[in-house]
Design a protein around this motif. Structure first.
Motif, PDB file in Angstrom:
ATOM      1  N   ARG A   1      39.622-101.398  53.886  1.00 21.52           N
ATOM      2  CA  ARG A   1      40.989-100.880  53.686  1.00 21.52           C
ATOM      3  C   ARG A   1      40.993 -99.777  52.626  1.00 21.52           C
ATOM      4  O   ARG A   1      41.672 -98.769  52.764  1.00 21.52           O
ATOM      5  N   GLY A   2      40.189 -99.968  51.590  1.00 22.56           N
ATOM      6  CA  GLY A   2      40.099 -98.981  50.526  1.00 22.56           C
ATOM      7  C   GLY A   2      39.571 -97.638  51.004  1.00 22.56           C
ATOM      8  O   GLY A   2      39.898 -96.600  50.444  1.00 22.56           O
ATOM      9  N   MET A   3      38.737 -97.669  52.047  1.00 25.19           N
ATOM     10  CA  MET A   3      38.148 -96.422  52.557  1.00 25.19           C
ATOM     11  C   MET A   3      38.921 -95.852  53.738  1.00 25.19           C
ATOM     12  O   MET A   3      39.031 -94.649  53.891  1.00 25.19           O
ATOM     13  N   SER A   4      39.434 -96.736  54.600  1.00 25.71           N
ATOM     14  CA  SER A   4      40.056 -96.259  55.838  1.00 25.71           C
ATOM     15  C   SER A   4      41.582 -96.273  55.790  1.00 25.71           C
ATOM     16  O   SER A   4      42.226 -95.693  56.665  1.00 25.71           O
ATOM     17  N   GLN A   5      42.143 -96.983  54.804  1.00 24.94           N
ATOM     18  CA  GLN A   5      43.606 -97.153  54.692  1.00 24.94           C
ATOM     19  C   GLN A   5      44.173 -97.926  55.878  1.00 24.94           C
ATOM     20  O   GLN A   5      45.354 -97.813  56.196  1.00 24.94           O
ATOM     21  N   LYS A   6      43.322 -98.699  56.570  1.00 22.26           N
ATOM     22  CA  LYS A   6      43.788 -99.493  57.715  1.00 22.26           C
ATOM     23  C   LYS A   6      43.342-100.936  57.552  1.00 22.26           C
ATOM     24  O   LYS A   6      42.343-101.200  56.889  1.00 22.26           O
TER      25      LYS A   6
ATOM     26  N   GLN B   1      15.906 -88.250  55.695  1.00 16.68           N
ATOM     27  CA  GLN B   1      16.544 -87.003  56.125  1.00 16.68           C
ATOM     28  C   GLN B   1      17.312 -87.181  57.438  1.00 16.68           C
ATOM     29  O   GLN B   1      18.395 -86.635  57.615  1.00 16.68           O
ATOM     30  N   LYS B   2      16.765 -88.017  58.352  1.00 13.86           N
ATOM     31  CA  LYS B   2      17.420 -88.252  59.655  1.00 13.86           C
ATOM     32  C   LYS B   2      18.498 -89.332  59.585  1.00 13.86           C
ATOM     33  O   LYS B   2      19.143 -89.616  60.578  1.00 13.86           O
ATOM     34  N   ARG B   3      18.692 -89.944  58.423  1.00 13.80           N
ATOM     35  CA  ARG B   3      19.686 -91.008  58.202  1.00 13.80           C
ATOM     36  C   ARG B   3      19.377 -92.251  59.016  1.00 13.80           C
ATOM     37  O   ARG B   3      20.278 -93.025  59.377  1.00 13.80           O
ATOM     38  N   ILE B   4      18.103 -92.486  59.304  1.00 16.78           N
ATOM     39  CA  ILE B   4      17.708 -93.681  60.059  1.00 16.78           C
ATOM     40  C   ILE B   4      17.692 -94.885  59.123  1.00 16.78           C
ATOM     41  O   ILE B   4      17.186 -94.815  58.010  1.00 16.78           O
ATOM     42  N   LEU B   5      18.261 -96.004  59.574  1.00 14.23           N
ATOM     43  CA  LEU B   5      18.321 -97.256  58.818  1.00 14.23           C
ATOM     44  C   LEU B   5      19.065 -97.109  57.481  1.00 14.23           C
ATOM     45  O   LEU B   5      18.684 -97.704  56.487  1.00 14.23           O
ATOM     46  N   GLN B   6      20.110 -96.320  57.474  1.00  9.14           N
ATOM     47  CA  GLN B   6      20.885 -96.140  56.248  1.00  9.14           C
ATOM     48  C   GLN B   6      22.343 -96.541  56.451  1.00  9.14           C
ATOM     49  O   GLN B   6      22.869 -96.407  57.548  1.00  9.14           O
ATOM     50  N   LEU B   7      22.935 -97.003  55.388  1.00  8.39           N
ATOM     51  CA  LEU B   7      24.351 -97.345  55.422  1.00  8.39           C
ATOM     52  C   LEU B   7      25.169 -96.099  55.111  1.00  8.39           C
ATOM     53  O   LEU B   7      24.713 -95.200  54.413  1.00  8.39           O
ATOM     54  N   MET B   8      26.386 -96.066  55.626  1.00  7.32           N
ATOM     55  CA  MET B   8      27.282 -94.955  55.302  1.00  7.32           C
ATOM     56  C   MET B   8      27.839 -95.149  53.899  1.00  7.32           C
ATOM     57  O   MET B   8      28.027 -96.273  53.444  1.00  7.32           O
ATOM     58  N   GLY B   9      28.151 -94.056  53.262  1.00  5.44           N
ATOM     59  CA  GLY B   9      28.755 -94.110  51.947  1.00  5.44           C
ATOM     60  C   GLY B   9      30.277 -94.150  52.044  1.00  5.44           C
ATOM     61  O   GLY B   9      30.846 -93.890  53.114  1.00  5.44           O
ATOM     62  N   THR B  10      30.911 -94.473  50.946  1.00  9.88           N
ATOM     63  CA  THR B  10      32.370 -94.579  50.871  1.00  9.88           C
ATOM     64  C   THR B  10      33.058 -93.311  51.372  1.00  9.88           C
ATOM     65  O   THR B  10      33.996 -93.362  52.170  1.00  9.88           O
ATOM     66  N   GLN B  11      32.572 -92.158  50.887  1.00  8.23           N
ATOM     67  CA  GLN B  11      33.171 -90.881  51.251  1.00  8.23           C
ATOM     68  C   GLN B  11      33.034 -90.604  52.744  1.00  8.23           C
ATOM     69  O   GLN B  11      33.982 -90.126  53.389  1.00  8.23           O
ATOM     70  N   GLU B  12      31.861 -90.926  53.309  1.00  5.44           N
ATOM     71  CA  GLU B  12      31.633 -90.701  54.749  1.00  5.44           C
ATOM     72  C   GLU B  12      32.584 -91.552  55.581  1.00  5.44           C
ATOM     73  O   GLU B  12      33.152 -91.077  56.572  1.00  5.44           O
ATOM     74  N   ILE B  13      32.747 -92.803  55.185  1.00  7.37           N
ATOM     75  CA  ILE B  13      33.640 -93.697  55.941  1.00  7.37           C
ATOM     76  C   ILE B  13      35.080 -93.188  55.863  1.00  7.37           C
ATOM     77  O   ILE B  13      35.788 -93.156  56.868  1.00  7.37           O
ATOM     78  N   ALA B  14      35.490 -92.763  54.686  1.00  6.57           N
ATOM     79  CA  ALA B  14      36.861 -92.248  54.521  1.00  6.57           C
ATOM     80  C   ALA B  14      37.068 -91.019  55.412  1.00  6.57           C
ATOM     81  O   ALA B  14      38.087 -90.908  56.106  1.00  6.57           O
ATOM     82  N   GLU B  15      36.109 -90.094  55.409  1.00  5.17           N
ATOM     83  CA  GLU B  15      36.243 -88.873  56.215  1.00  5.17           C
ATOM     84  C   GLU B  15      36.258 -89.180  57.712  1.00  5.17           C
ATOM     85  O   GLU B  15      37.100 -88.672  58.456  1.00  5.17           O
ATOM     86  N   LEU B  16      35.300 -90.020  58.143  1.00  3.00           N
ATOM     87  CA  LEU B  16      35.230 -90.349  59.568  1.00  3.00           C
ATOM     88  C   LEU B  16      36.465 -91.120  60.017  1.00  3.00           C
ATOM     89  O   LEU B  16      36.945 -90.946  61.134  1.00  3.00           O
ATOM     90  N   SER B  17      36.996 -91.951  59.145  1.00  7.65           N
ATOM     91  CA  SER B  17      38.204 -92.690  59.468  1.00  7.65           C
ATOM     92  C   SER B  17      39.369 -91.727  59.669  1.00  7.65           C
ATOM     93  O   SER B  17      40.148 -91.864  60.621  1.00  7.65           O
TER      94      SER B  17
END
Ligand SMILES: [Zn+2]
Length: 174
Positions: free
Chosen positions: A84-89, A34-50
């Motif tokens: 690149r697929g997630m961030s377009q950079k 629930q606290k997202r401890i020790l977890q990897l980000m998902g594709t969608q999260e990386i795209a949004e944060l980027s």
């Protein structure tokens, strides 16, 4: 229960092992999730944060440092393609996984167009520091606020009495 990482477990199976281990240790696994401890980000999260301005850079694709040029470059290229697929950079900065570094990686990083790389060695970079062997301050929950602030001002580097040993230098194999 066999916890060997050489078992070729899928991500879901590893999650199951982690859950069972947490149960055995009396750790609240649901709370960690629930606290997202020790977890990897998902594709969608990386795209949004980027899109929101967070900069995602290279770290090898499987969090390893192959001591073989072809395999090392494959790690960088797969990681860059995926980002690149997630961030377009195009990612051009690198952080050595687990702080493992060695001179043999420098020409391989340059050949991949990497312009800076950070180690886990604590310290300040100067104009004489090799851009592919940058030291840094690794902030952790074990650091005090005062310790963190001292590094922000530069006093931390100046006053550091006890530095961590240089991280896991891997000498060239030839
Ligand atoms: Zn890492």
């Amino acid at each position: 229960m066999n916890l060997s990482i050489t078992q070729g477990l899928s991500g879901l199976e590893k999650n199951g092992v982690a859950r069972r281990l947490a149960d055995l240790l009396g750790v609240d696994y649901a709370d960690l999730v629930q606290k997202r401890i020790l977890q990897l980000m998902g594709t969608q999260e990386i795209a949004e944060l980027s899109r929101d301005g967070v900069d995602f850079q290279l770290h090898t694709h499987r969090h390893c440092m192959p001591n073989d040029e072809f395999l090392f470059q494959k790690e960088i290229e797969e990681n860059r393609t995926c980002l690149r697929g997630m961030s377009q950079k195009d990612a051009v900065h690198f952080c050595y996984p687990s702080g493992f570094y060695g001179q043999q990686f420098l020409p391989w990083l340059k050949a991949e167009g990497v312009i800076s790389a950070t180690t886990c060695d604590t310290g300040f970079a100067t104009s004489r520091t090799n851009a592919l062997l940058l030291p840094r301050f690794v902030d952790t929950s074990g650091r005090s606020e005062l310790d963190f602030e001292s590094w922000l001002t530069g006093a931390g580097d100046f006053l550091a009495i006890r530095r961590a040993a240089r991280q896991k230098y891997i000498p060239p194999t030839d």
